[in-house]
Design an enzyme around this catalytic site. Structure first.
Site, PDB file in Angstrom:
ATOM      1  CB  THR A  12      -0.910   0.012   1.251  1.00 37.21           C
ATOM      2  OG1 THR A  12      -0.054  -0.193   2.394  1.00 37.21           O
ATOM      3  CG2 THR A  12      -1.968  -1.071   1.195  1.00 37.21           C
ATOM      4  CB  VAL A  15       8.385   1.661  -2.839  1.00 36.50           C
ATOM      5  CG1 VAL A  15       9.186   0.613  -3.598  1.00 36.50           C
ATOM      6  CG2 VAL A  15       9.250   2.902  -2.605  1.00 36.50           C
ATOM      7  CB  SER A  41      -3.451  -2.108   4.665  1.00 37.81           C
ATOM      8  OG  SER A  41      -2.607  -0.993   4.575  1.00 37.81           O
ATOM      9  CB  CYS A 131      16.014   6.155  -5.198  1.00 37.81           C
ATOM     10  SG  CYS A 131      15.845   7.027  -3.646  1.00 37.81           S
ATOM     11  NE  ARG A 239      13.188  14.205   1.205  1.00 40.49           N
ATOM     12  CZ  ARG A 239      13.490  12.955   0.897  1.00 40.49           C
ATOM     13  NH1 ARG A 239      13.476  12.541  -0.346  1.00 40.49           N
ATOM     14  NH2 ARG A 239      13.828  12.104   1.846  1.00 40.49           N
ATOM     15  CG  HIS A 246      15.542  11.259  -6.148  1.00 43.08           C
ATOM     16  ND1 HIS A 246      14.350  11.739  -5.665  1.00 43.08           N
ATOM     17  CD2 HIS A 246      15.956  10.333  -5.215  1.00 43.08           C
ATOM     18  CE1 HIS A 246      14.046  11.137  -4.525  1.00 43.08           C
ATOM     19  NE2 HIS A 246      15.001  10.282  -4.231  1.00 43.08           N
TER      20      HIS A 246
END
Ligand code: NAP
Ligand code: 3JN
Length: 340
Positions: A12, A15, A41, A131, A239, A246
């Site tokens: 959920t 990713v 969930s 990432c 950030r 990114h």
């Protein structure tokens, strides 16, 4: 064609959702999909190939009959449940940092070090890098192979989706509050300082050496993936108020001299890379343009004239896709093609 039972742990999340979409889009041969998440969930479903599949609560029995388990529910969940999944006979592709630096666990980017996957046999686990590391090593692999690399200096501009679904909502809420002049409602929760209209040079926790954990992940993971344990690498991770994608300013010093046109050609031909480098006609990649795409885009290719053999690159990729879900599914594709 043989089909496989696939579990997605963290189904959920930002990713996990992208993993399920990627499995569908790439037509991964899924026999049964088992979406797993927390008790929060219960009652939710995920959509896969037009079907609504109920989310199940993760527990130690979740992996019976599972062939491949894609994990993205945080390090502590992987630490506890990945060995249980492997013990049950599943091969784990883990998106967290929990196993990345363990010597007997391969850390894999298919365009860079696909052969390392064979080491999955040690513990039944393959680790997916961070990432920010993934897109940088995809772009630098051809440079490493052709010219050698002496040193890497990278600064990142990372989207809020890297910090999860709630961090994206935080950017929306703070932006709304800002426009309503309700500055006291701009409360940082997932990101350490206000992210709307701001830049925050603080991703994950700080270490005693002054670096953040995100920065040290980039340094250590790059060395492991390139099999260069002493490669000089330094990173500053920031950030920025972007939802997805990114960006990185990457400066490298190569061992051998290079020709810029050859670099452009080579990068454009390299697996997973696409060069967009015509700056006078707005030809450079941005996160919005990279969003939802599979490639690592490279632009602003130019000499660093302050050193011998210095090269500057601007590298942009979708952090949820190549930075997480796509890389994991590519690893799973190699596993079923070559090992299962
Ligand atoms: P997210 O949007 O916050 O989603 C977290 C997911 O983990 C949700 O599905 C959540 O389920 C599940 N979860 C949390 N606690 C759980 C528990 N106790 N038992 C079972 N499931 C649990 O976060 P995200 O952005 O998807 O990131 C998830 C993880 O992926 C991160 O912590 C990180 O380790 C990894 N990640 C890796 C990269 C990379 O660079 N490769 C990038 C981003 C994230 P509920 O909805 O039920 O709470
Ligand atoms: O912040 C980003 O842009 C990437 C974040 C990745 C992340 C977030 C929480 C925990 C990780 C990761 O993949 O390194 C982890 C973690 O597993 O340590």
């Amino acid at each position: 064609m043989k089909e496989y039972n696939v579990a997605v742990v963290g189904a959920t999340g930002a990713v996990g959702e992208e993993m399920i979409l990627t499995l569908e889009q790439r037509n991964f041969p899924v026999k049964n999909l088992r979406p797993l998440a927390s008790e929060r969930s219960i009652g939710k479903t995920v959509k896969f190939k037009g079907e609504e599949i109920p989310v199940e609560v993760l527990d130690k029995d979740s992996f019976k009959g599972v062939d491949i388990a894609l994990f993205s529910a945080g390090g502590s969940i992987s630490g506890k449940f990945a060995p249980i999944a492997a013990e049950s006979g599943a091969i784990v592709v883990d998106n967290t940092s929990y196993f990345r630096m363990e010597k007997d666990v391969p850390l894999v980017v298919p365009e860079v070090n696909p052969d390392d996957i064979a080491m999955y046999k040690n513990r039944g686990i393959v680790a997916n890098p961070n990432c920010s590391t993934i897109q940088m090593v995809v772009a630098l692999k051809p440079i490493l192979d052709h010219y050698g690399i002496k040193r890497i200096v990278v600064s990142t501009y990372q989207a809020t989706s890297g910090a999860g679904r709630k961090a994206m909502e935080e950017l929306v809420e703070q932006t709304r509050a800002w426009f309503e002049f309700k500055f006291d409602e701009c409360k940082p929760v997932k990101i350490p300082k206000v992210i709307a209209f701001n830049c925050v040079p603080h991703i994950d926790v700080f270490f005693d050496n002054g670096y953040t954990k995100e920065e040290m992940k980039m340094i250590n993971e790059t060395r492991k993936i390139f099999h260069k344990p002493d490669l000089p690498v330094t990173a500053t991770c920031v950030r920025v108020p972007v939802f997805r994608g990114h960006s990185e300013s990457v400066n490298v010093e190569t061992e051998k001299p290079f020709d810029l046109d050859e670099v452009r050609r080579m990068l454009d031909e390299a697996p997973g890379c696409k060069v967009i480098d015509d700056p006078k006609n707005l030809g450079y990649p941005t996160p919005i343009e990279a969003s939802g795409k599979d490639e690592t885009f490279i632009g602003r290719i130019r000499r660093d004239e302050s050193v011998e053999n210095g090269l500057n690159l601007w590298v942009v990729s979708d952090n949820l896709r190549k930075g997480a879900a796509l890389n994991a599914v590519q690893i799973a594709e190699i596993l079923i093609r070559d090992y299962l």
